[in-house]
Design a protein around this motif. Structure first.
Motif, PDB file in Angstrom:
ATOM      1  N   SER A 443      -8.942  -3.137  91.088  1.00 20.38           N
ATOM      2  CA  SER A 443      -8.177  -3.837  90.050  1.00 20.38           C
ATOM      3  C   SER A 443      -7.087  -4.722  90.625  1.00 20.38           C
ATOM      4  O   SER A 443      -6.603  -5.648  89.943  1.00 20.38           O
ATOM      5  CB  SER A 443      -7.560  -2.818  89.084  1.00 20.38           C
ATOM      6  N   ILE A 444      -6.682  -4.464  91.855  1.00 21.24           N
ATOM      7  CA  ILE A 444      -5.653  -5.300  92.489  1.00 21.24           C
ATOM      8  C   ILE A 444      -6.101  -6.759  92.529  1.00 21.24           C
ATOM      9  O   ILE A 444      -5.298  -7.688  92.382  1.00 21.24           O
ATOM     10  CB  ILE A 444      -5.348  -4.767  93.911  1.00 21.24           C
ATOM     11  N   LYS A 447      -5.217  -9.004  89.533  1.00 23.12           N
ATOM     12  CA  LYS A 447      -3.830  -9.365  89.231  1.00 23.12           C
ATOM     13  C   LYS A 447      -3.599 -10.868  89.264  1.00 23.12           C
ATOM     14  O   LYS A 447      -2.789 -11.405  88.504  1.00 23.12           O
ATOM     15  CB  LYS A 447      -2.888  -8.661  90.211  1.00 23.12           C
ATOM     16  N   ASN A 450      -3.982 -12.174  86.049  1.00 22.86           N
ATOM     17  CA  ASN A 450      -3.180 -11.465  85.043  1.00 22.86           C
ATOM     18  C   ASN A 450      -4.084 -10.642  84.124  1.00 22.86           C
ATOM     19  O   ASN A 450      -3.924 -10.610  82.903  1.00 22.86           O
ATOM     20  CB  ASN A 450      -2.343 -12.453  84.217  1.00 22.86           C
ATOM     21  N   SER A 452      -6.603  -6.852  83.753  1.00 26.71           N
ATOM     22  CA  SER A 452      -6.695  -5.446  84.159  1.00 26.71           C
ATOM     23  C   SER A 452      -7.907  -4.805  83.499  1.00 26.71           C
ATOM     24  O   SER A 452      -8.519  -5.377  82.583  1.00 26.71           O
ATOM     25  CB  SER A 452      -5.424  -4.688  83.751  1.00 26.71           C
TER      26      SER A 452
END
Length: 584
Positions: A443-444, A447, A450, A452
């Motif tokens: 999930s990083i 980012k 923006n 998730s």
């Protein structure tokens, strides 16, 4: 070995099973006393001030039930070279790996004798149900893994590798019931391609002599069939010309194959004809027509492969012969010719000391009071706890078993599952914590968009070979004006997940190639609310509903797949390398 001596040997093996199961509780008390006496001066037992006591009540009162995490620091000391008697008074000979994960499990040399004892019981049992198994050979695809060393110099290897490299296996007396098509040189080759290729080549050459086909796990046998489908042209060329594929460079294999491989154009044409057909139905029985049964483990996570095996064999019996783990070998299936759903293993009370943690509805512990082997109840589920001659005391193995009956006074168990495991394709085990960690790491990458992961679930897709993990993601893009994560970014998420999974998964992906690239299926927003609505419509409590982290129900998977908006695969294999082993 003369026929009468083989018959006498088989009779003694069956008699041994009857004798050792006649009074299981007294055998268990004797085994516990032997273990505690043998290891009385070990550091571990001294911590609990047994003061030489060998009775069951004192042992249960003073020695705690433990998990791997409780023993990690002591195992690390052994791995780092501490040779003091920490768990066992006997020298630690090597360390196995437990539960498909990279956990080191100290082993002593005497354990190999107990393992060999259990193996020696299998053919006497099988011979009662399938006659004339001494009239041919077994095509078993057997492999060893490359051995590594701990920082302290101990050999670290899977339990199967320990057995196939042991004197008990390599130097056993001739037994007409245990003749393999695979040369020992091929089994002992750590190059998976050369080992598989030469074993398959020998199996094809001796196809009319083959009476049983197998591997340890169902996934291993299906991998072998897939290998045949991909390499049949080169295999047929070798058979036709009597020459060996130049990719086979291992000197010992080349030497033994020179004695086996002779030109046989007729056989080569047959192999080409069978393998070039689009229809693979009954391919095993077409190529090995005298096969009487398939010897593979198809319980637990391996049950997902039963339909494919039935397709390839035309419904031959699928035989699960015994139950074993890195911690301890347990016992045989006394009725091996049965439906996979009816497989039960009889735990032999001389193999170790066994206790059982009662469970309710498979997962929930209902009592912390452990039950002895002879006192379990039919129909109930338990988590297995073992005490071994190698020094493990009251160790939670993590296997969930259901009592199906008794043989004499020894209970029989069906294997239900590994505790907490949600995904498994081959020998790897991925639990919910592993999966959660992998998704957090992946999930990083989101980012920068923006975005998730709102929710997720998964399944092990074995509809094609090799099988692979499928992860369903519902994404939240926090600013509608932002661009959504790109396909390239989501592909990288797949790889990031794979890099985060345990070493056994990565080895299966990279070295064994028994698992395919991980797949992420992105679903429409609101999909997981629909999933909850479906569960509630089927009777689930809205207050207690939790998203299942692994799904297998056809209606649920159809619901998820109907809402997929994009599909992504890992663009490369994750990192994996043989290295000096530490406790992970």
């Amino acid at each position: 070995m003369a026929f009468h001596s083989v018959r006498e040997k088989h009779a003694k093996a069956l008699q041994f099973i009857e004798e050792v199961t006649r009074d299981a509780d007294s055998v268990q008390q004797k085994v516990l006393a032997e273990i505690l006496t043998q290891n009385a001066e070990t550091e571990y037992l001294k911590r609990f001030q047994l003061d030489g006591a060998t009775d069951r009540d004192t042992f249960k009162c003073k020695v705690p039930v433990v998990t791997y995490e409780d023993l990690r620091s002591d195992i690390q000391r052994i791995a780092n070279g501490d040779r003091s008697p920490i768990f066992s008074s006997r020298p630690i000979s090597d360390s196995g790996t437990s539960a498909g994960e990279r956990k080191l499990m100290p082993t002593i040399h005497e354990e190999m004798n107990r393992r060999h004892l259990l193996f020696s019981l299998l053919m006497p049992l099988m011979n009662q149900y399938v006659p004339d198994l001494d009239k041919g050979k077994a095509l078993y695809f057997l492999f060893i893994k490359a051995e590594t060393k701990t920082p302290g110099g101990l050999v670290a290897r899977p339990v199967s590798t320990s057995y196939y490299t042991s004197d008990q296996f390599l130097n056993k007396l001739f037994d007409p019931y245990s003749v393999y098509t695979s040369p020992k040189q091929a089994i002992l080759c750590t190059d998976s391609f050369q080992s598989m290729y030469s074993q398959m080549l020998c199996g094809l050459i001796m196809r009319h002599q083959v009476l049983r086909v197998g591997a340890i796990f169902a996934s291993g046998l299906l991998r072998a069939i897939r290998f045949l489908q991909h390499n049949y042209q080169q295999l047929a060329h070798d058979i036709s010309t009597g020459t060996l594929n130049p990719e086979i460079t291992d000197p010992s294999i080349k030497q033994c194959m020179a004695e086996i491989l002779k030109p046989d154009p007729e056989l080569a044409d047959f192999i080409t004809q069978q393998c070039s057909e689009q229809n693979s139905e009954r391919i095993i029985t077409r190529i090995w027509p005298n096969t009487k049964y398939i010897d593979v483990i198809v319980t637990g996570a391996m049950a997902q492969y039963i339909p494919t095996l039935d397709y390839y064999t035309g419904g031959l019996p699928l035989v699960c012969t015994m139950y074993a783990s890195s911690e301890c070998f347990f016992g045989p299936n006394l009725k091996p010719i049965c439906s996979p759903s009816d497989v039960s293993y009889t735990i032999l009370p001389n193999m170790g000391y066994f206790e059982f943690l009662p469970l309710d509805d498979v997962d929930n512990t209902v009592s912390t009071d452990l039950v002895d082997l002879a006192h379990v109840e039919v129909g109930k589920c338990y988590e297995l706890v073992v005490t071994t001659y190698a020094g493990l005391c009251r160790y939670r193995v993590g296997d969930i078993l259901r009592v199906t009956g008794f043989h004499n006074s020894a209970p029989q168990f069906g294997f239900v599952k590994r505790k907490n495991v949600v995904l498994s394709i081959d020998m790897e085990k991925t639990d919910e914590e592993d999966l959660q960690k992998a998704i957090e790491n992946a999930s990083i990458i989101l980012k920068e968009f923006n975005a998730s992961v709102v929710d997720y679930t998964s399944f092990a897709d074995v509809s094609s070979l090799p099988g692979h993990y499928v992860i369903y993601w519902e994404l939240l893009v926090k600013e509608p004006s932002n661009r959504r994560p790109t396909s390239e970014a989501l592909n990288r998420c797949c790889l990031a997940m794979e890099e985060s999974l345990n070493a056994m998964y990565r080895q299966a992906r990279v070295a064994d190639k028994s698992i395919g690239a991980l797949e992420i299926r992105v679903v429409k927003n609101g999909t997981f609310e629909e999933l909850m609505d479906y569960a509630i419509s089927r009777g689930a409590s809205i207050n207690q509903y939790k998203v299942p982290r692994c799904v297998s129900s056809t209606p649920i998977m159809e619901l998820l797949d109907s809402r997929v908006v994009s599909v992504h695969f890992s663009p490369a294999a994750p990192h994996w390398a043989v290295e000096r082993r530490r406790v992970e």
